[in-house]
Motif scaffolding. Structure first.
Motif, short mmCIF file in Angstrom:
data_model
loop_
_atom_site.label_atom_id
_atom_site.label_comp_id
_atom_site.label_asym_id
_atom_site.label_seq_id
_atom_site.Cartn_x
_atom_site.Cartn_y
_atom_site.Cartn_z
N VAL A 185 0.86 -1.19 0.00
CA VAL A 185 0.00 0.00 0.00
C VAL A 185 0.89 1.23 0.00
O VAL A 185 1.85 1.31 0.76
N SER A 186 0.56 2.18 -0.86
CA SER A 186 1.26 3.47 -0.83
C SER A 186 0.24 4.57 -1.08
O SER A 186 -0.78 4.37 -1.74
N ALA A 187 0.50 5.72 -0.51
CA ALA A 187 -0.41 6.85 -0.63
C ALA A 187 -0.11 7.65 -1.89
O ALA A 187 1.03 7.74 -2.31
N GLN A 188 -1.14 8.22 -2.48
CA GLN A 188 -0.98 9.08 -3.64
C GLN A 188 -0.81 10.50 -3.16
O GLN A 188 -1.76 11.27 -3.10
N SER A 189 0.40 10.84 -2.78
CA SER A 189 0.67 12.15 -2.23
C SER A 189 2.09 12.57 -2.57
O SER A 189 2.99 11.74 -2.61
N ALA A 190 2.28 13.85 -2.77
CA ALA A 190 3.63 14.35 -3.05
C ALA A 190 4.49 14.28 -1.79
O ALA A 190 5.70 14.17 -1.86
N LYS A 191 3.87 14.33 -0.62
CA LYS A 191 4.61 14.31 0.64
C LYS A 191 5.05 12.90 1.04
O LYS A 191 6.02 12.73 1.75
N LEU A 192 4.27 11.91 0.64
CA LEU A 192 4.57 10.53 1.02
C LEU A 192 5.11 9.77 -0.17
O LEU A 192 4.48 9.71 -1.20
N ASN A 193 6.27 9.18 -0.02
CA ASN A 193 6.82 8.44 -1.13
C ASN A 193 7.15 7.00 -0.76
O ASN A 193 7.74 6.29 -1.53
N ARG A 194 6.79 6.60 0.44
CA ARG A 194 7.04 5.23 0.87
C ARG A 194 5.73 4.54 1.18
O ARG A 194 4.78 5.15 1.64
N GLY A 195 5.74 3.27 0.97
CA GLY A 195 4.55 2.48 1.27
C GLY A 195 4.82 1.54 2.43
O GLY A 195 5.81 1.67 3.13
N TYR A 196 3.91 0.62 2.60
CA TYR A 196 4.04 -0.37 3.66
C TYR A 196 3.38 -1.66 3.22
O TYR A 196 2.61 -1.69 2.26
N LYS A 197 3.70 -2.72 3.95
CA LYS A 197 3.10 -4.01 3.67
C LYS A 197 1.92 -4.21 4.62
O LYS A 197 2.06 -4.12 5.83
N LEU A 198 0.76 -4.47 4.04
CA LEU A 198 -0.47 -4.65 4.80
C LEU A 198 -0.78 -6.14 4.90
O LEU A 198 -0.96 -6.80 3.88
N PRO A 199 -0.83 -6.70 6.11
CA PRO A 199 -1.14 -8.12 6.25
C PRO A 199 -2.55 -8.43 5.78
O PRO A 199 -3.48 -7.67 6.03
N ASP A 200 -2.67 -9.53 5.08
CA ASP A 200 -3.97 -9.96 4.56
C ASP A 200 -4.62 -10.91 5.56
O ASP A 200 -4.48 -12.12 5.48
N ILE A 201 -5.34 -10.32 6.52
CA ILE A 201 -6.07 -11.13 7.49
C ILE A 201 -7.56 -11.05 7.16
O ILE A 201 -7.96 -10.35 6.21
N GLU A 202 -8.38 -11.73 7.92
CA GLU A 202 -9.81 -11.79 7.69
C GLU A 202 -10.42 -10.40 7.45
O GLU A 202 -10.26 -9.50 8.26
N GLY A 203 -11.08 -10.24 6.32
CA GLY A 203 -11.78 -9.01 5.98
C GLY A 203 -10.98 -7.98 5.21
O GLY A 203 -11.55 -7.10 4.58
N VAL A 204 -9.65 -8.08 5.20
CA VAL A 204 -8.83 -7.05 4.55
C VAL A 204 -9.02 -7.04 3.03
O VAL A 204 -9.20 -5.99 2.43
N THR A 205 -9.01 -8.21 2.40
CA THR A 205 -9.18 -8.27 0.94
C THR A 205 -10.54 -7.69 0.54
O THR A 205 -10.63 -6.91 -0.41
N LYS A 206 -11.58 -8.04 1.27
CA LYS A 206 -12.92 -7.51 0.95
C LYS A 206 -12.96 -5.99 1.17
O LYS A 206 -13.60 -5.27 0.41
N LEU A 207 -12.28 -5.51 2.20
CA LEU A 207 -12.23 -4.07 2.46
C LEU A 207 -11.51 -3.35 1.33
O LEU A 207 -11.94 -2.28 0.90
N ILE A 208 -10.43 -3.93 0.84
CA ILE A 208 -9.71 -3.35 -0.30
C ILE A 208 -10.63 -3.28 -1.51
O ILE A 208 -10.68 -2.27 -2.23
N ASN A 209 -11.40 -4.34 -1.75
CA ASN A 209 -12.33 -4.36 -2.88
C ASN A 209 -13.38 -3.27 -2.76
O ASN A 209 -13.70 -2.59 -3.75
N ILE A 210 -13.91 -3.07 -1.57
CA ILE A 210 -14.90 -2.00 -1.35
C ILE A 210 -14.27 -0.64 -1.59
O ILE A 210 -14.87 0.24 -2.20
N TYR A 211 -13.05 -0.45 -1.10
CA TYR A 211 -12.33 0.81 -1.30
C TYR A 211 -12.16 1.09 -2.80
O TYR A 211 -12.41 2.19 -3.27
N GLU A 212 -11.73 0.07 -3.53
CA GLU A 212 -11.47 0.26 -4.96
C GLU A 212 -12.75 0.50 -5.77
O GLU A 212 -12.72 1.20 -6.77
#
Length: 130
Positions: A84-111
């Motif tokens: 995951v990384s933010a779309q911002s000029a101030k932030l240029n680093r991302g992070y690793k988001l663990p895929d636990i229960e509900g995270v994949t579905k939450l990503i789908n809703i976000y997208e």
């Protein structure tokens, strides 16, 4: 007014429903299972728990995020991670988001961009214990 402009105006005027903790743990457990979420969350390192909290906060604050299409598997931790990384000029680093229960579905809703997401990790975790 052109038909395209009418469509754009109609789309922007529609109010999005808010996705909250009660939606995350629906009674029929069609989104996320409370027990499974709690079990997987407790097993995470504090670093990984912090990343889930950051992700929830970023979603709730409406930050535009780039999320990898598919998770990668970490053999050492025996866990899948999204990048995951933010779309911002101030932030240029991302992070690793663990895929636990509900995270994949939450990503789908976000997208899909059909809901305004309002989640707080403390509330979600407390709800998983009830």
């Amino acid at each position: 007014m052109s038909k395209l402009k009418e469509l754009k105006n109609k789309t922007t005027k529609e109010e999005k429903k808010t996705f909250t903790t009660s939606d995350f743990f629906k009674e029929d457990q069609s989104f996320a299972n409370k027990q499974k979420f709690e079990q997987e969350f407790v097993k995470l390192s504090s670093y990984d728990r912090e990343k889930i909290e950051i992700f929830f906060n970023q979603l709730s604050n409406g930050l535009k995020l780039n999320v990898s299409i598919a998770p990668t598997y970490n053999e050492e931790k025996k866990l899948k991670y999204y990048h995951v990384s933010a779309q911002s000029a101030k932030l240029n680093r991302g992070y690793k988001l663990p895929d636990i229960e509900g995270v994949t579905k939450l990503i789908n809703i976000y997208e899909l961009n059909t809901y305004k997401i309002d989640l707080n990790l403390e509330d979600v975790y407390d709800a998983s214990l009830s």
